[in-house]
Design a protein around this motif. Structure first.
Motif, PDB file in Angstrom:
ATOM      1  N   TRP A  18     -14.877   9.339 -44.497  1.00  0.00           N
ATOM      2  CA  TRP A  18     -14.572  10.648 -44.298  1.00  0.00           C
ATOM      3  C   TRP A  18     -14.166  11.586 -45.635  1.00  0.00           C
ATOM      4  CZ3 TRP A  18     -10.159  13.943 -43.502  1.00  0.00           C
ATOM      5  CH2 TRP A  18     -10.465  15.334 -43.026  1.00  0.00           C
ATOM      6  N   ALA A  19     -13.093  10.998 -45.970  1.00  0.00           N
ATOM      7  CA  ALA A  19     -12.292  11.319 -47.249  1.00  0.00           C
ATOM      8  C   ALA A  19     -13.180  11.648 -48.606  1.00  0.00           C
ATOM      9  CB  ALA A  19     -11.216  10.684 -47.552  1.00  0.00           C
ATOM     10  N   THR A  20     -14.267  10.835 -48.591  1.00  0.00           N
ATOM     11  CA  THR A  20     -15.118  10.652 -49.700  1.00  0.00           C
ATOM     12  C   THR A  20     -16.080  11.866 -49.636  1.00  0.00           C
ATOM     13  OG1 THR A  20     -16.950   9.674 -48.680  1.00  0.00           O
ATOM     14  CG2 THR A  20     -15.281   8.334 -49.659  1.00  0.00           C
ATOM     15  N   VAL A  21     -16.288  12.413 -48.492  1.00  0.00           N
ATOM     16  CA  VAL A  21     -17.228  13.953 -48.434  1.00  0.00           C
ATOM     17  C   VAL A  21     -16.921  14.879 -49.114  1.00  0.00           C
ATOM     18  CG1 VAL A  21     -18.502  15.325 -46.997  1.00  0.00           C
ATOM     19  CG2 VAL A  21     -18.295  12.929 -46.425  1.00  0.00           C
ATOM     20  N   PRO A  22     -15.624  15.321 -49.184  1.00  0.00           N
ATOM     21  CA  PRO A  22     -15.222  16.581 -49.916  1.00  0.00           C
ATOM     22  C   PRO A  22     -14.866  16.287 -51.598  1.00  0.00           C
ATOM     23  CG  PRO A  22     -13.253  15.892 -48.475  1.00  0.00           C
ATOM     24  CD  PRO A  22     -14.579  15.052 -47.971  1.00  0.00           C
ATOM     25  N   LEU A  23     -14.766  14.814 -51.651  1.00  0.00           N
ATOM     26  CA  LEU A  23     -14.832  14.663 -53.094  1.00  0.00           C
ATOM     27  C   LEU A  23     -15.924  14.763 -53.661  1.00  0.00           C
ATOM     28  CD1 LEU A  23     -12.077  11.736 -53.402  1.00  0.00           C
ATOM     29  CD2 LEU A  23     -12.076  13.994 -54.620  1.00  0.00           C
ATOM     30  N   MET A  24     -16.813  14.365 -52.895  1.00  0.00           N
ATOM     31  CA  MET A  24     -18.424  14.359 -53.481  1.00  0.00           C
ATOM     32  C   MET A  24     -19.069  15.683 -53.588  1.00  0.00           C
ATOM     33  SD  MET A  24     -20.455  10.785 -52.623  1.00  0.00           S
ATOM     34  CE  MET A  24     -19.996  10.823 -50.666  1.00  0.00           C
ATOM     35  N   PHE A  25     -18.414  16.524 -52.817  1.00  0.00           N
ATOM     36  CA  PHE A  25     -19.022  18.049 -52.431  1.00  0.00           C
ATOM     37  C   PHE A  25     -18.659  18.630 -53.889  1.00  0.00           C
ATOM     38  CE2 PHE A  25     -20.068  22.104 -50.747  1.00  0.00           C
ATOM     39  CZ  PHE A  25     -20.600  21.831 -49.618  1.00  0.00           C
ATOM     40  N   TRP A 249     -15.773  10.403 -58.779  1.00  0.00           N
ATOM     41  CA  TRP A 249     -14.550   9.546 -58.368  1.00  0.00           C
ATOM     42  C   TRP A 249     -14.884   9.339 -56.755  1.00  0.00           C
ATOM     43  CZ3 TRP A 249     -10.976   7.735 -61.729  1.00  0.00           C
ATOM     44  CH2 TRP A 249     -10.114   7.153 -61.027  1.00  0.00           C
ATOM     45  N   GLY A 250     -15.193  10.495 -55.987  1.00  0.00           N
ATOM     46  CA  GLY A 250     -15.516  10.247 -54.648  1.00  0.00           C
ATOM     47  C   GLY A 250     -17.016   9.340 -54.391  1.00  0.00           C
ATOM     48  N   PHE A 251     -17.772   9.611 -55.321  1.00  0.00           N
ATOM     49  CA  PHE A 251     -19.069   8.789 -55.497  1.00  0.00           C
ATOM     50  C   PHE A 251     -18.763   7.370 -55.488  1.00  0.00           C
ATOM     51  CE2 PHE A 251     -22.759   7.161 -57.231  1.00  0.00           C
ATOM     52  CZ  PHE A 251     -23.988   7.755 -56.825  1.00  0.00           C
ATOM     53  N   TYR A 252     -18.109   7.099 -56.323  1.00  0.00           N
ATOM     54  CA  TYR A 252     -17.692   5.641 -56.613  1.00  0.00           C
ATOM     55  C   TYR A 252     -16.807   5.044 -55.481  1.00  0.00           C
ATOM     56  CZ  TYR A 252     -18.829   4.117 -61.440  1.00  0.00           C
ATOM     57  OH  TYR A 252     -19.300   3.749 -62.538  1.00  0.00           O
ATOM     58  N   VAL A 253     -15.916   5.692 -54.755  1.00  0.00           N
ATOM     59  CA  VAL A 253     -15.421   5.348 -53.855  1.00  0.00           C
ATOM     60  C   VAL A 253     -16.202   5.085 -52.476  1.00  0.00           C
ATOM     61  CG1 VAL A 253     -13.694   5.943 -52.112  1.00  0.00           C
ATOM     62  CG2 VAL A 253     -13.146   6.178 -54.409  1.00  0.00           C
ATOM     63  N   ALA A 254     -17.441   6.179 -52.433  1.00  0.00           N
ATOM     64  CA  ALA A 254     -18.233   5.794 -51.330  1.00  0.00           C
ATOM     65  C   ALA A 254     -19.130   4.760 -51.383  1.00  0.00           C
ATOM     66  CB  ALA A 254     -19.098   7.258 -50.971  1.00  0.00           C
ATOM     67  N   CYS A 255     -19.436   4.346 -52.691  1.00  0.00           N
ATOM     68  CA  CYS A 255     -20.349   3.098 -52.973  1.00  0.00           C
ATOM     69  C   CYS A 255     -19.561   1.677 -52.291  1.00  0.00           C
ATOM     70  CB  CYS A 255     -20.582   2.770 -54.088  1.00  0.00           C
ATOM     71  SG  CYS A 255     -21.645   4.550 -54.686  1.00  0.00           S
ATOM     72  N   ASN A 256     -18.398   1.523 -52.005  1.00  0.00           N
ATOM     73  CA  ASN A 256     -17.828   0.574 -51.384  1.00  0.00           C
ATOM     74  C   ASN A 256     -17.200   0.463 -49.881  1.00  0.00           C
ATOM     75  OD1 ASN A 256     -17.380  -0.387 -54.118  1.00  0.00           O
ATOM     76  ND2 ASN A 256     -15.271   0.007 -54.080  1.00  0.00           N
ATOM     77  N   VAL A 257     -17.517  -0.770 -49.341  1.00  0.00           N
ATOM     78  CA  VAL A 257     -16.818  -0.734 -48.013  1.00  0.00           C
ATOM     79  C   VAL A 257     -15.440  -1.243 -48.267  1.00  0.00           C
ATOM     80  CG1 VAL A 257     -17.109  -2.130 -45.834  1.00  0.00           C
ATOM     81  CG2 VAL A 257     -19.067  -1.693 -47.200  1.00  0.00           C
TER      82      VAL A 257
END
Length: 478
Positions: A18-25, A249-257
């Motif tokens: 959920w926290a990665t979404v605003p970062l990727m926005f 930064w959010g993109f990278y984080v969202a690529c991990n489990v």
């Protein structure tokens, strides 16, 4: 959530995505600022609206069929199996709406992570994982947007945005970014942070569109020499690119489990080993990717500054090219390797951009094809050599696929050409044949914001006339 550790795992993972979404926005905000800074004043509103309206269009289509493709197509279909049952991803699924838990049948059909935990893992993750992938879709479409500014019809771009955002890119994700995807299990394809899955396909797609669309009026002199149409506001371009860096930064984080017991994936029996994993469920750490993200960004910027002789536009873009080049293997590279690979990718992207421009008269105003497409392709090939022999699949796969140069090269061709360039070229040709692809020359010459500017002028005249009438009524004017 039948155990304390299960509950913590589910809730932490839910908030993590959920926290990665605003970062990727921020990537999308950055693309808007970057493209407006790169366009001439007469095309600002057109550029903004073109990029803005892809959000609802791709979101709705991704809800109806894009998400289902990711879970249904990892086998091809027809390469390693048929279409996979994916009840969790169809728009009428219990898990695609408001709920406090899904049925057993729906949960069991959810492919991938956490199903065997028996603790409603996927029930709580379906929506936030969908949102993270949706933001990847917007990014793919936005990359194409930059290459087509100042001459494409908005309706044509939106059709193309849906094609890549909700169809072709998510097919490549099912094939090469799913732990059971056929490219992963058969080719040993490895692309941890999307050098190819997002960037090479978007660059290839943009090239396919631009080949049909043609250059902007005045871009090339009669003898074929390219002219510079410089960004009108380099400060806006700079801020836009820094926002894209932040969004990455959010993109990278969202690529991990973020947290999973590796034993549940086939790891050593009796050994509890909670770890973060890549999208392929292979172990990694956030610490490793933090080092490599920043080192590849720095390597790209340093090389870009040198090769462009300090030109600001290409120095910033080279930073992005550096990250994109190293992204395929940034879960495993040493930071110094990531820096050097980032520098190599930046130099290659810069050189290839101007060579292709001169040789083939390709007009890519923001260098999107080079920064995303060429850098992504090169990054995949480099990864094949640097990580040759390293396991590419999760521990539950038997036999384990390994990374090879030929697997990575074939994967790069599938991303850039098969799923990127060819579909874009065909759809663009159809749109061109229907007269829907490019604005008329007269509109391009006066600017694509002509209708908005005329409307604003008419509003200003109407207000001025109203002021004059009121002044006369009050006796201030005769």
């Amino acid at each position: 959530m039948d155990t304390d550790i299960g509950a913590l795992t589910v809730i932490f993972t839910e908030f993590y995505y959920w926290a990665t979404v605003p970062l990727m926005f921020l990537i999308h905000v950055g693309f808007c600022m970057y493209e407006v800074g790169a366009t001439r004043h007469k095309n600002h509103v057109h550029t903004l609206m073109k990029n803005t309206m892809l959000i609802p269009l791709v979101t709705v289509t991704f809800f109806f069929f894009g998400w289902w493709i990711y879970f249904a197509f990892p086998n091809g279909p027809g390469i390693t199996g048929g279409i996979t049952q994916s009840d969790n991803a169809v728009p009428w699924s219990q898990l695609m709406g408001t709920h406090m838990g899904g049925s057993t049948e729906v949960l069991e059909s959810a492919q991938g992570y956490g199903v065997d935990l028996g603790n409603s893992f996927w029930n709580r993750l379906n929506g936030v994982f969908w949102a993270a992938f949706l933001l990847f879709s917007w990014t793919a479409a936005s990359i194409v947007s930059g290459a087509t500014i100042e001459r494409i019809r908005p309706s044509a771009f939106w059709i193309l945005a849906v094609v890549i955002g909700s169809f072709t890119w998510i097919i490549d994700a099912a094939w090469g970014w799913h732990p059971d995807g056929w490219m992963v299990t058969q080719l040993g394809y490895h692309d941890a942070y999307a050098s190819g899955v997002i960037h090479a396909i978007a660059g290839g797609f943009a090239l396919g569109v631009v080949c049909v669309l043609g250059p902007r009026i005045g871009k090339f002199a009669p003898d074929g020499t390219p002219r510079n149409i410089n960004p009108h506001n380099k400060w806006l371009v700079t801020i836009g690119l820094f926002l894209i860096y932040a969004g990455f930064w959010g993109f990278y984080v969202a690529c991990n489990v973020p947290i999973i017991d590796h034993q549940s994936l086939g790891g050593a029996e009796g050994v509890v080993n909670f770890t973060a994993t890549t999208i392929y469920l292979t172990p990694t750490t956030l610490s490793a990717i933090v080092f490599n993200f920043l080192m590849s960004l720095s390597g790209g910027m340093l090389a870009g500054y040198v090769v462009s002789k300090g030109e600001a536009f290409w120095t910033y873009s080279a930073g992005l090219a550096g990250v994109i080049t190293a992204s395929a293997g940034n879960d495993l590279y040493h930071p110094i390797q990531a820096m050097i690979i980032g520098g190599i990718g930046a130099v290659c992207a810069y050189k290839l951009h101007f060579w292709v421009e001169r040789k083939f008269k390709i007009d890519d105003p923001v260098g999107a094809i080079a920064v995303h497409g060429y850098a992504g392709f090169i990054g995949l090939v480099i990864c094949g050599f640097m990580l040759w022999g390293h396991p590419a699949t999760a521990a539950y796969h038997d036999p384990v696929a390994v990374i090879t140069p030929w697997g990575q090269f074939l994967g790069a061709c599938i991303m850039f050409i098969v799923l990127g360039f060819i579909p874009a070229f065909i759809v663009s040709k159809i749109l061109q044949g229907m007269g829907m692809l490019r604005v008329p020359a007269a509109v391009e010459l006066v600017g694509l914001d002509m209708s908005e500017e005329i409307a604003e002028e008419m509003d200003a005249i109407a207000i001025s006339e109203a002021d004059i009438e009121e002044a006369k009524r009050l006796g201030l004017l005769s």
